[in-house]
Design a protein around this motif. Structure first.
Motif, PDB file in Angstrom:
ATOM      1  N   LEU A 176     -48.082 -26.449   5.612  1.00  0.00           N
ATOM      2  CA  LEU A 176     -48.235 -27.885   5.435  1.00  0.00           C
ATOM      3  C   LEU A 176     -47.666 -28.608   6.639  1.00  0.00           C
ATOM      4  O   LEU A 176     -46.539 -28.326   7.063  1.00  0.00           O
ATOM      5  CB  LEU A 176     -47.510 -28.337   4.160  1.00  0.00           C
ATOM      6  CG  LEU A 176     -47.433 -29.838   3.893  1.00  0.00           C
ATOM      7  CD1 LEU A 176     -48.821 -30.411   3.608  1.00  0.00           C
ATOM      8  CD2 LEU A 176     -46.485 -30.118   2.724  1.00  0.00           C
ATOM      9  N   GLY A 177     -48.438 -29.546   7.215  1.00  0.00           N
ATOM     10  CA  GLY A 177     -47.907 -30.301   8.337  1.00  0.00           C
ATOM     11  C   GLY A 177     -48.989 -30.947   9.181  1.00  0.00           C
ATOM     12  O   GLY A 177     -50.169 -30.987   8.800  1.00  0.00           O
ATOM     13  N   TYR A 178     -48.575 -31.426  10.328  1.00  0.00           N
ATOM     14  CA  TYR A 178     -49.487 -32.054  11.278  1.00  0.00           C
ATOM     15  C   TYR A 178     -49.859 -31.039  12.341  1.00  0.00           C
ATOM     16  O   TYR A 178     -48.987 -30.467  13.001  1.00  0.00           O
ATOM     17  CB  TYR A 178     -48.818 -33.277  11.913  1.00  0.00           C
ATOM     18  CG  TYR A 178     -49.638 -33.910  13.011  1.00  0.00           C
ATOM     19  CD1 TYR A 178     -50.884 -34.469  12.740  1.00  0.00           C
ATOM     20  CD2 TYR A 178     -49.169 -33.934  14.317  1.00  0.00           C
ATOM     21  CE1 TYR A 178     -51.647 -35.052  13.744  1.00  0.00           C
ATOM     22  CE2 TYR A 178     -49.924 -34.515  15.334  1.00  0.00           C
ATOM     23  CZ  TYR A 178     -51.164 -35.066  15.042  1.00  0.00           C
ATOM     24  OH  TYR A 178     -51.913 -35.639  16.038  1.00  0.00           O
ATOM     25  N   LEU A 179     -51.186 -30.796  12.517  1.00  0.00           N
ATOM     26  CA  LEU A 179     -51.665 -29.739  13.402  1.00  0.00           C
ATOM     27  C   LEU A 179     -52.139 -30.233  14.758  1.00  0.00           C
ATOM     28  O   LEU A 179     -52.694 -29.459  15.525  1.00  0.00           O
ATOM     29  CB  LEU A 179     -52.808 -28.980  12.730  1.00  0.00           C
ATOM     30  CG  LEU A 179     -52.424 -27.877  11.749  1.00  0.00           C
ATOM     31  CD1 LEU A 179     -53.678 -27.242  11.160  1.00  0.00           C
ATOM     32  CD2 LEU A 179     -51.568 -26.832  12.413  1.00  0.00           C
ATOM     33  N   GLY A 180     -51.935 -31.499  15.051  1.00  0.00           N
ATOM     34  CA  GLY A 180     -52.393 -32.025  16.322  1.00  0.00           C
ATOM     35  C   GLY A 180     -51.632 -31.417  17.487  1.00  0.00           C
ATOM     36  O   GLY A 180     -50.627 -30.730  17.331  1.00  0.00           O
ATOM     37  N   LYS A 181     -52.120 -31.663  18.704  1.00  0.00           N
ATOM     38  CA  LYS A 181     -51.482 -31.128  19.899  1.00  0.00           C
ATOM     39  C   LYS A 181     -50.019 -31.538  19.947  1.00  0.00           C
ATOM     40  O   LYS A 181     -49.666 -32.654  19.591  1.00  0.00           O
ATOM     41  CB  LYS A 181     -52.207 -31.604  21.148  1.00  0.00           C
ATOM     42  CG  LYS A 181     -53.634 -31.084  21.277  1.00  0.00           C
ATOM     43  CD  LYS A 181     -54.284 -31.567  22.559  1.00  0.00           C
ATOM     44  CE  LYS A 181     -55.703 -31.005  22.693  1.00  0.00           C
ATOM     45  NZ  LYS A 181     -56.343 -31.441  23.958  1.00  0.00           N
ATOM     46  N   ILE A 182     -49.185 -30.606  20.421  1.00  0.00           N
ATOM     47  CA  ILE A 182     -47.753 -30.871  20.440  1.00  0.00           C
ATOM     48  C   ILE A 182     -47.403 -31.973  21.439  1.00  0.00           C
ATOM     49  O   ILE A 182     -46.330 -32.576  21.359  1.00  0.00           O
ATOM     50  CB  ILE A 182     -46.977 -29.570  20.744  1.00  0.00           C
ATOM     51  CG1 ILE A 182     -45.538 -29.685  20.247  1.00  0.00           C
ATOM     52  CG2 ILE A 182     -47.053 -29.227  22.218  1.00  0.00           C
ATOM     53  CD1 ILE A 182     -45.406 -29.818  18.765  1.00  0.00           C
ATOM     54  N   SER A 183     -48.319 -32.231  22.354  1.00  0.00           N
ATOM     55  CA  SER A 183     -48.111 -33.318  23.317  1.00  0.00           C
ATOM     56  C   SER A 183     -48.390 -34.681  22.695  1.00  0.00           C
ATOM     57  O   SER A 183     -48.161 -35.717  23.329  1.00  0.00           O
ATOM     58  CB  SER A 183     -49.005 -33.107  24.540  1.00  0.00           C
ATOM     59  OG  SER A 183     -50.365 -32.960  24.150  1.00  0.00           O
ATOM     60  N   THR A 184     -48.882 -34.685  21.452  1.00  0.00           N
ATOM     61  CA  THR A 184     -49.172 -35.926  20.732  1.00  0.00           C
ATOM     62  C   THR A 184     -48.161 -36.104  19.606  1.00  0.00           C
ATOM     63  O   THR A 184     -47.895 -35.174  18.846  1.00  0.00           O
ATOM     64  CB  THR A 184     -50.590 -35.893  20.135  1.00  0.00           C
ATOM     65  OG1 THR A 184     -51.528 -35.640  21.181  1.00  0.00           O
ATOM     66  CG2 THR A 184     -50.915 -37.200  19.446  1.00  0.00           C
ATOM     67  N   ALA A 185     -47.598 -37.285  19.511  1.00  0.00           N
ATOM     68  CA  ALA A 185     -46.625 -37.557  18.453  1.00  0.00           C
ATOM     69  C   ALA A 185     -47.308 -37.540  17.092  1.00  0.00           C
ATOM     70  O   ALA A 185     -48.490 -37.890  16.965  1.00  0.00           O
ATOM     71  CB  ALA A 185     -45.952 -38.900  18.696  1.00  0.00           C
ATOM     72  N   TYR A 236     -50.073 -23.083  13.270  1.00  0.00           N
ATOM     73  CA  TYR A 236     -48.785 -22.839  12.623  1.00  0.00           C
ATOM     74  C   TYR A 236     -48.162 -21.582  13.198  1.00  0.00           C
ATOM     75  O   TYR A 236     -48.877 -20.606  13.467  1.00  0.00           O
ATOM     76  CB  TYR A 236     -48.962 -22.674  11.109  1.00  0.00           C
ATOM     77  CG  TYR A 236     -49.260 -23.956  10.377  1.00  0.00           C
ATOM     78  CD1 TYR A 236     -48.307 -24.969  10.275  1.00  0.00           C
ATOM     79  CD2 TYR A 236     -50.488 -24.159   9.776  1.00  0.00           C
ATOM     80  CE1 TYR A 236     -48.588 -26.136   9.591  1.00  0.00           C
ATOM     81  CE2 TYR A 236     -50.781 -25.328   9.085  1.00  0.00           C
ATOM     82  CZ  TYR A 236     -49.821 -26.316   8.998  1.00  0.00           C
ATOM     83  OH  TYR A 236     -50.090 -27.469   8.333  1.00  0.00           O
ATOM     84  N   PRO A 237     -46.846 -21.504  13.389  1.00  0.00           N
ATOM     85  CA  PRO A 237     -45.842 -22.557  13.126  1.00  0.00           C
ATOM     86  C   PRO A 237     -45.637 -23.511  14.282  1.00  0.00           C
ATOM     87  O   PRO A 237     -44.606 -24.176  14.360  1.00  0.00           O
ATOM     88  CB  PRO A 237     -44.587 -21.749  12.856  1.00  0.00           C
ATOM     89  CG  PRO A 237     -44.749 -20.542  13.706  1.00  0.00           C
ATOM     90  CD  PRO A 237     -46.217 -20.237  13.752  1.00  0.00           C
TER      91      PRO A 237
END
Length: 804
Positions: free
Chosen positions: A384-393, A779-780
């Motif tokens: 469960l979570g937000y899967l967008g690019k890690i460079s995006t908040a 993930y993760p």
């Protein structure tokens, strides 16, 4: 090596157990002239009888004496009477009377905590580069199951360190991906523990190291007894119930920095024909980084009953659950600035694992063994979570959730028959035949979930997934055989054959979204239905030979075919930046190895091997034409070739054999050259295979005495790449890029006092190195997953036991 056909001169090392009991209990170890423990020797006192284990150890109540050891050519016998150990004249028993209970001789190393499995053990044949890790004798961080220490003496293993608590184990060998040990056939006490043995062989469950007696790793032709995996078998062996007491309680309690607390509690005992054990483990902590707190609980119950002298049944139930917050990945810049930071605070991971197994062991005749194991699993996992690019908040709002539900059952039966090629032959050969039926059903859902911060694992629209909804039923039948022939006193030949029938199905749908490149608005949604069933029959062959080059050494050669069916994870859409090739197909290959192992002198052991591993139709990520996305597909054929070398030397014992202090140093080195030899992407040809560290070096020093031991070790991995482009510069989302070389040191110590108490302490990552082992695509992560910094721990263990 057959006990009935070889003269053994055995020496017996005893220690008298001091206890609060009202009767005497005898504990000892049986070894031969090379200090190799002797497995399966019968020890009797009065009407009590037991067998020595793989370490040559035994425990038996003995308040009347004498202690009798059954066997031929025993020069020394020691018995205990009223707490006094004294020599006794030799006692010989006719082979026909006693040897039917003696199975094999173990070639385990006595002074080191690693060795190799005997050619014939119970209902299995082991050849080639097999390894037995004796976990009870190991030091290190057992509560958190530090994999660097656990597998320090196994060459060629690359390890992912996704968490510092040993919750999930990521291990790959000889250039294979370490992702949740998916390239190994992972088992516990001989039965499957992965999510789906063929369709999704990733293992979210790892048994507690504190509960284990040993770990078997079998590669080469003998691994075909267990499956088709490129990596072979990894079998976790739970400790047996205590044989000499109706009740024993052991408790281990560990504390460490980052709020770590672990407790392991076990009860065990034997009463007449009945034996039992149960354990409970709890691990909780805040983690090295913010947003990485976890809580894991494990339980295990085992009941065994000896129907008679020839037949035994065992029932086992395993339960594991954990909830972990996931701090997400980092970009290269973020990692350089502060590897402990976290930019995700709404990501969670939850697992529930339930396994039930029933064993039946029977000695059908003097030389025939039967084993039947039936098992079933009912488990699930949630991301469960937000899967967008890690460079995006994380913009907040609804989160992505992936739910997997695993239901499978299986039954496996095997028979091993010992025989002699000629009446005059000294060594017995063995023939193994077995069959297996497996049925699984995995469901995989991916959609939108709640917009909160907590672990609320509920879909917003459970009847209509926004991303995908698939059901993956599977069916598998396998038949296998293996034979090992002893030709003369030095030469052995083995050959194995496995036939697999695999039926895989997929039914469901996934949605494709057209996104505006500037506004990121959804332009359209296409729902793609999919229903497919694939059946295939695969014969696999393996063969090998071994030649005894000296009294305690041998050379070996092995060849084995391998196969890997397309996994559910290969065709599952978890990251919106990755698509799946509709024509993706199974992988295939073979492994060849040539090696030499044995003793040089009495206290110097070495195991040297060279190997090649051909990997056909390897699945990976390639650029999607006319798109910025990646496509998961069969990217090409790879060839892994390498050298593995392990040596260990006890120099204090070599200088003075009677020394009460041992001091061994080991070196574990491997070089792996893994490249793509053909590919659909021409630019991949000649490039290094992803997640292959060409040079891996581990070395350590252990000093031990009767009640204490101290060990220090270092682990080095050269640089590796996360994708087949071999890009050294990290991408903006940190999914692609180099994984730099790293060096880590670990220190541990153990002290036993008043027999029932033990203190352990240690420091992992002693130099506080800043490094990472993985760039996650989803993930993760996604992005760089930093490994833990310096970690300090301490453990107190105590045991309470009721004597007979």
């Amino acid at each position: 090596m057959d006990f009935t056909s070889r003269k053994l001169s055995l020496s017996i090392l005893f220690s008298v157990l001091v206890s609060l009991s009202w009767s005497q209990n005898f504990e000892g170890t049986i070894i031969d002239q090379t200090n190799s423990p002797q497995f399966g020797i019968i020890v009797q006192c009065g009407d009590k009888k037991t067998l020595t284990d793989e370490l040559g150890k035994f425990q038996i109540p003995c308040n009347k004496g004498p202690l009798i050891i059954y066997g031929n050519e025993i020069d020394t016998l020691v018995y205990i009477l009223n707490g006094v150990v004294a020599p006794q004249p030799i006692i010989r028993v006719q082979t026909s009377q006693s040897m039917e209970e003696v199975e094999i001789r173990s070639n385990r190393l006595h002074y080191f905590d690693i060795g190799f499995i005997p050619p014939i053990k119970g209902v299995q044949i082991a050849t080639g580069t097999n390894t037995l890790i004796e976990t009870e004798r190991q030091g290190g961080a057992k509560s958190s199951a530090n994999p660097r220490e656990l597998f320090a003496k196994v060459p060629g293993l690359n390890i992912w360190e996704s968490d510092g608590a040993g919750i999930q184990m990521g291990v790959g060998g000889r250039g294979l991906s370490p992702n949740r040990a998916a390239n190994f056939n992972t088992r516990q006490n001989g039965y499957d523990i992965s999510a789906d043995a063929l369709g999704y062989p990733e293992s979210y469950y790892t048994p507690p190291l504190e509960a284990l007696r040993a770990i078997e790793i079998i590669r080469g032709s003998a691994s075909l007894q267990y499956g088709t995996q490129f990596g072979g078998l990894m079998n976790f062996i739970i400790k047996d119930p205590v044989q000499n007491s109706p009740f024993q309680f052991t408790s281990r309690n560990t504390v460490g920095n980052y709020g770590y607390f672990g407790t392991f509690n076990r009860i065990s005992g034997t009463a007449g024909r009945f034996e039992y054990q149960a354990y409970y483990q709890l691990k909780t902590g805040n983690g090295y980084r913010p947003n990485s707190n976890f809580n894991q609980q494990q339980g295990f119950v085992q009941f065994g009953y000896h129907l008679n002298e020839r037949n035994q049944i065992r029932l086992e139930y395993t339960r594991m659950s954990y909830l972990a917050k996931q701090p997400g990945g980092l970009t290269d810049k973020q990692f350089e600035e502060n590897p402990r930071q976290s930019v995700r605070d709404r990501n969670w991971f939850k697992v529930d694992w339930n396994i039930l197994a029933l064993h039946f062991d029977s000695r059908l005749s003097k030389k025939t063994l039967l084993n039947i194991r039936a098992f079933g699993m009912l488990s699930d996992r949630y991301s469960l979570g937000y899967l967008g690019k890690i460079s995006t908040a994380d913009p907040g709002g609804k989160r992505d959730m992936i739910a997997g539900d695993f239901k499978n059952t299986g039954i496996e039966a095997r028979v091993l028959q010992r025989y002699k090629l000629t009446a005059k032959q000294k060594h017995e050969s063995a023939f193994l035949v077995g069959a297996r039926y497996y049925r699984g059903q995995t469901s995989n859902l991916q959609g939108l979930a709640t917009d909160g911060n907590g672990p609320d694992f509920k879909f917003n629209h459970p009847s209509e997934m926004e991303n995908s909804d698939f059901l993956f039923p599977s069916e598998n039948f396998a038949a296998f055989t293996d034979n090992i022939w002893f030709l003369g006193n030095r030469w052995t030949v083995n050959a194995g054959l496995r036939f697999e029938y695999i039926k895989s199905s997929a039914a469901g749908y996934y949605n494709q979204y057209a996104i505006h490149p500037l506004t990121l608005d959804t332009l359209s949604v296409s729902r793609i239905e999919s229903s497919n069933t694939i059946s295939r029959s695969i014969p696999l062959f393996g063969a090998g030979t071994s030649f005894k080059t000296g009294k305690y050494s041998n050379a070996y050669l092995n060849f084995c075919q391998n196969y890997r069916a397309v996994n559910f994870s290969d065709i599952r859409v978890a990251n919106p930046n990755i698509v799946v090739d509709s024509l993706i197909k199974d992988e295939y290959g073979n492994t060849t190895e040539l090696g030499w192992r044995g003793f040089i002198g009495k206290y110097f052991y070495t195991d040297l091997a060279v190997f090649t591993l051909f990997y056909g139709d390897k699945i990976g990520l390639a650029p999607e034409p006319n798109s910025t996305r990646k496509i998961r597909t069969n990217i090409g054929n790879a060839l892994n070739a390498g050298v593995e070398c392990f040596v260990e030397f006890d120099f204090l014992k070599a200088i003075r054999d009677s020394s009460k202090i041992g001091s061994s140093i080991f070196v574990n080195f491997s070089y792996i050259h893994a490249t793509y030899i053909s590919s659909r992407e021409k630019s991949y040809i000649g490039k290094q295979v992803e997640y292959v560290s060409p040079i891996m070096l581990k070395s350590g020093l252990k000093i031990r005495a009767k009640n204490w031991q101290v060990q220090i070790q270092g682990s080095y991995n050269s640089a590796q790449f996360s994708d087949a482009t071999n890009s050294k510069t990290g991408s903006g989302d940190a999914v692609i890029g180099e994984i730099p070389a790293y060096f880590v040191m670990d220190l541990s110590a153990r002290y036993t006092f008043r027999k029932y108490f033990q203190l352990e302490a240690g420091v992992n990552n002693l130099l506080n190195s800043s490094y990472y082992t993985r760039r996650a695509t989803a993930y993760p992560g996604p992005g760089i997953l930093p490994s833990d910094g310096i970690t300090i721990y301490g453990t107190l263990q105590f045991t309470i036991e009721v004597k007979r």
